[in-house]
Design a protein around this motif. Structure first.
Motif, PDB file in Angstrom:
ATOM      1  N   UNK A   1       1.004  -1.172   0.050  1.00 17.70           N
ATOM      2  CA  UNK A   1      -0.023  -0.028  -0.185  1.00 17.70           C
ATOM      3  C   UNK A   1       0.838   1.289   0.045  1.00 17.70           C
ATOM      4  N   UNK A   2       0.208   2.401  -0.233  1.00 11.67           N
ATOM      5  CA  UNK A   2       0.883   3.465  -0.198  1.00 11.67           C
ATOM      6  C   UNK A   2       1.350   4.275   1.277  1.00 11.67           C
ATOM      7  N   UNK A   3       1.266   3.554   1.936  1.00 10.16           N
ATOM      8  CA  UNK A   3       1.391   3.926   3.436  1.00 10.16           C
ATOM      9  C   UNK A   3       2.568   2.916   4.377  1.00 10.16           C
ATOM     10  N   UNK A   4       2.147   1.648   3.770  1.00 15.74           N
ATOM     11  CA  UNK A   4       2.837   0.484   4.665  1.00 15.74           C
ATOM     12  C   UNK A   4       2.898  -0.725   3.790  1.00 15.74           C
ATOM     13  N   UNK A   5       3.885  -1.515   3.880  1.00 16.67           N
ATOM     14  CA  UNK A   5       3.841  -2.743   3.134  1.00 16.67           C
ATOM     15  C   UNK A   5       3.478  -3.876   4.307  1.00 16.67           C
ATOM     16  N   UNK A   6       2.479  -4.598   3.985  1.00 14.60           N
ATOM     17  CA  UNK A   6       2.028  -5.572   4.796  1.00 14.60           C
ATOM     18  C   UNK A   6       2.977  -6.755   4.880  1.00 14.60           C
TER      19      UNK A   6
END
Length: 908
Positions: A414-419
């Motif tokens: 995602x544009x805020x964090x990598x899962x």
């Protein structure tokens, strides 16, 4: 001299550390050999480590080699060190070998590993604490310290196996581990593989059968009972005899619950779940269920307790979900808030308040904190590069973007964090970014935003942490995460976003922006309380009188342990900050992760359709709560725990105790004449009860649950040894003995019903109803064990508490939740929407109509892909493909594009 060591041989650790200490005293050559290499010519089996002396003699005992190096450095032998070395060889090594074997060879985790070694660790901690010395034999490091450190290091380097409550052991281990000779030894032997480096060595060791039963059964050992002092037994008997009179009056119930001066005021929050989805079991155990156990326990202790939660409703995720479902953001929030509330109600979560963040109070309090930060110089403006989708004509908030993670290469970051790797990301750092709405490639453009100046607040944060962390119950992972952020240095964080759905920014020039959830989501706790009572400041601006416990999964730690504290400290408004930050690791599902899109795993709304009661779910999830390391939900394990620990252990004991009262004594608790054995049992149950309290006060929820099962095992053993069903048919003395055993057993059952209340509230209430337990005893849990069902007390009707889970039932559920329910949900979707949504389309269709059709095409495309992936029936796939083609046709007409003739296969 020549020292032979081997990578992955645990004995090499202490000898290398000891050699490092003696460096320069004599010339030493260190040789690394293979584990199968015979170094000592007269030994028939390979053996390392080995020290070959200049005289040609060999030392091949780890302790002897270490002793030689210590003597070289001028160390003088003493009796205490020799005692420690004897203990290490006879007591520590067998337990440690079992623990390492279970961990590395058998792949066990948690208490299965810690069980065999726990007593030894407690023994070391007790001796360090009692002597008030930093080292085992005194004020300076000795041979004993290095030998025990080297033995323990492979296991204790993982914080999960270094119990936080053993503070003296923790300090001792960290002191030695930070020394350069020890660090070099660990690097040489373990090669950055950690304990897994020992696998080849451990696989050749015999199975540690002597510890297998102890680890699995957790049965009390005879020597534990024998160590009870006369004073402990006398105190247990005295508490028992005080009976119901020892229970204090119940504290009056308040509404609203407010802090009371002079009392212990406990404020409990669980992380606010995103409103845009249905929580799975991992979300439930990580936040609301763990917090609920502690809230219920706090109330049993008569602490003044307020437990709150709510749905986090603002932000990108909500806008995305609204777009997917064709609803407004407010409609999405209303829909999913009700879903969340119903799920938590079914799981019997005892919130005092379950609120939401889309309220005027949220706006008011957030804007007030912002204005205070702004006027004090902790907020600044700057230009930020963002991704903009030209096709959708808007800047893309983080969750509207997907791409390849710049750190680990995960393709759906995602544009805020990598899962996958957990790293925080700025959207412009993503490789191959795509707009989640239209799948086009966005461009980088500039936009003006507001930033929280975290570097300016860093010193305040460190001072606050310095006062808060010592003596607090922050979990080790929370401490580690915050320390790692501080070690890297805090960076300014953007607190605004180009969205419409959020808390408005009260600043000229920023009217088209809202606050980022990074900044205002944690303020939701405050606003939810403000909606509960207009006296909310008595909780949230009262750090002197309020203990704040916050429960979450580890990915939420930075927001609660850093962002909100910085905001509150900068606002300078005396906010209550977190005293105890309780973070779990992750719960996985069988061999993978929960996935709604793939139909894998049990989600909150599905658990109630399995036919398994909520309390069984609570018990199982709490028994595998990921404390210290990730854990996994397993259907097989759930069946085993239900059938062995609940049905055969706990349920069996409580049912037998009650049935004996009903069958042999007409439902009336008999007279009890306690023997010395009965008094010893009282004392042992009391010690286990006190251990339960110690663990829950430290929020060691999973471990405290074991104390309940241990007491019920004692009860079963007590009944089995004394055989009241036989004695009731014997002499007067035998019948009296049957009465004493039955009366004591049913009182233990009553105690267990109260201890169970935080974990299984419905089962707890059922037991209390069956035993007709007096009301005061149901609501207070003392640290002692009084007789609450005296002779003459009439109990109610007794019936079984638990049902057996069958293999075919569990196998059916495993199939269903391993992807099987996806087909069900697709069929439901097909039934619910027999025809696609039709939008009247013309060449002049507006952008809103086009967007609705684009969303429908995307949704229908996903249905088709899911069906194909599931290898569904061809006719079903064909029907869904037909709907997709029809939607694409409508979209083409709406966009004014010419219709393409479908290309089919030519008939031969």
């Amino acid at each position: 001299m020549r020292l032979f060591v081997s990578e992955g041989a645990p004995g090499s650790l202490p000898v290398l550390a000891a050699a490092g200490r003696a460096q320069g005293r004599e010339e030493l050559l260190i040789s690394t050999v293979g584990p199968e290499e015979c170094v000592v010519p007269f030994l028939t089996r390979p053996k390392v480590p080995v020290l070959q002396l200049d005289s040609g003699n060999y030392l091949f005992s780890t302790s002897a080699i270490c002793r030689y190096f210590f003597l070289l450095s001028g160390w003088e032998q003493d009796d205490l060190t020799n005692q420690w070395l004897e203990w290490e060889a006879t007591e520590l090594q067998p337990a440690l070998s079992a623990a390492l074997y279970y961990l590395v060879v058998q792949g066990k985790k948690g208490e299965d590993v810690l069980g065999p070694i726990r007593r030894a660790l407690t023994y070391i901690d007790h001796n360090l604490s009692r002597r008030s010395c930093p080292f085992l034999a005194g004020e300076t490091e000795s041979l004993a310290d290095i030998v025990l450190w080297g033995a323990l290091y492979p296991l204790l380097q993982d914080p999960a196996y270094l119990p936080e409550e053993l503070g003296a052991l923790h300090s001792w281990f960290q002191t030695l581990s930070s020394q350069e000779p020890c660090q070099r030894a660990a690097e040489m032997v373990l090669k950055q593989q950690g304990v897994l480096a020992l696998r080849p060595y451990l696989q050749k060791q015999p199975h540690p059968s002597s510890f297998e039963g102890r680890a699995v059964s957790n049965e009390p050992e005879e020597e534990e009972l024998a160590t009870l002092s006369e004073e402990e037994i006398a105190m247990a008997v005295s508490a028992w005899e005080q009976g119901l009179g020892s229970i204090p009056p119940l504290r009056p119930q308040q509404n609203p619950v407010l802090p009371v001066a002079g009392e212990r005021n406990v404020l409990i929050t669980s992380a606010l779940p995103y409103v845009n989805n249905v929580p799975h079991l991992g979300n439930i155990i990580g936040c609301v269920l763990s917090a609920d156990v502690f809230a219920r326990y706090s109330r049993l202790r008569q602490w003044n307790t307020l437990y709150l939660c709510g749905t986090d409703e603002y932000g990108t995720a909500t806008e995305t979900k609204a777009m997917e479902e064709g609803l407004t953001p407010q409609e999405i929030c209303d829909k999913y808030h009700a879903i969340h509330a119903n799920i938590y109600r079914w799981f019997n979560i005892s919130f005092d308040i379950f609120g939401r963040t889309t309220t005027p109070q949220q706006t008011k309090i957030t804007q007030d904190i912002f204005q205070r930060l702004l006027t004090r110089g902790f907020v600044f403006q700057d230009t930020m590069e963002q991704l903009r989708c030209e096709h959708c004509a808007r800047f893309l908030a983080d969750r509207f973007v997907e791409g390849v993670c710049p750190f680990c290469g995960y393709e759906e970051a995602r544009g805020d964090q990598c899962d996958k790797c957990g790293k925080l990301i700025n959207a412009i750092e993503l490789k191959k970014p795509q707009c989640k709405v239209c799948r086009s490639c966005p461009v980088v453009k500039s936009s003006q935003h507001l930033f929280l100046d975290l570097p300016k607040l860093e010193k305040r944060l460190e001072e606050w942490l310095g006062k808060t962390l010592p003596g607090s119950d922050w979990t080790p992972n929370a401490r580690f995460i915050i320390r790692s952020w501080l070690r890297d240095g805090l960076k300014p964080r953007c607190i605004t976003r180009d969205l419409k759905w959020g808390t408005p920014v009260p600043l000229e020039g920023f009217e088209d922006k809202v606050f980022y959830v990074w900044f205002d989501a944690t303020i939701g706790y405050v606003s939810i309380t403000a909606n509960y009572t207009d006296q909310w400041e008595r909780w949230w601006k009262n750090p002197e009188q309020v203990n704040l416990y916050q429960f979450m999964a580890k990915d939420n730690v930075p927001f609660h342990g850093l962002v909100f504290p910085c905001s509150a400290l900068g606002a300078e408004d005396n906010y209550t900050l977190v005293s105890h930050l309780i973070a779990t690791e992750y719960l996985n599902y069988e061999d993978g992760k929960f996935s709604k899109s793939r139909g894998v795993g049990v989600f909150g709304d599905m658990a109630q359709d399995t036919g398994i009661p909520a309390d069984i779910w609570r018990f199982y999830l709490l028994s595998i709560r990921p404390e210290g390391q990730d854990s996994a939900f397993s259907w097989t394990d759930m069946l085993l725990k239900n059938n062995s620990e609940l049905l055969n252990n706990l349920g069996n004991f409580i049912n037998r105790a009650g049935m004996f009262v009903s069958k042999f004594f007409g439902g009336c608790v008999p007279e009890m004449v306690l023997t010395s054995d009965d008094q010893r049992l009282l004392a042992h149950v009391t010690l286990e009860l006190q251990h339960y309290h110690q663990l829950l006060e430290k929020v060691r929820i999973r471990e405290a649950l074991r104390s309940i099962l241990t007491i019920s095992r004692h009860g079963n053993q007590y009944i089995q040894v004394n055989e009241p069903w036989k004695r009731i048919k014997g002499s007067e003395a035998d019948r009296q003995r049957a009465g004493t055993v039955t009366g004591l057993a049913v009182n233990i059952a009553a105690l267990l019903s109260v201890m169970l209340q935080p974990y299984m509230p419905t089962v707890s209430a059922t037991i209390q109803a069956q035993l007709q337990l007096p009301a005061p005893a149901c609501s207070v849990l003392l640290t002692s064990f009084p007789c609450t069902l005296p002779a003459g007390h009439q109990i109610g009707t007794v019936s079984p508490l638990f049902q057996k889970l069958e293999n075919d039932q569990i196998e059916s559920l495993r199939q269903r939740f391993g992807g099987g329910q996806l087909e069900e949900s697709l069929e439901l979707k097909a039934k619910a929407t027999p025809t696609p949504v039709v939008v009247e389309a013309t060449a002049t269709a507006g952008p809103q109509q086009i967007q609705v059709l684009m969303d429908e095409v995307t949704k229908q495309g996903n249905i088709v892909r899911e069906l194909k992936a599931q290898k569904a029936d061809k006719n079903q796939v064909a029907a869904e493909v037909a709907k997709l083609l029809d939607l694409k046709k409508q979209l083409a007409l709406a966009e004014g594009k010419p219709l393409e003739t479908p290309k089919g296969k030519k008939k031969k």
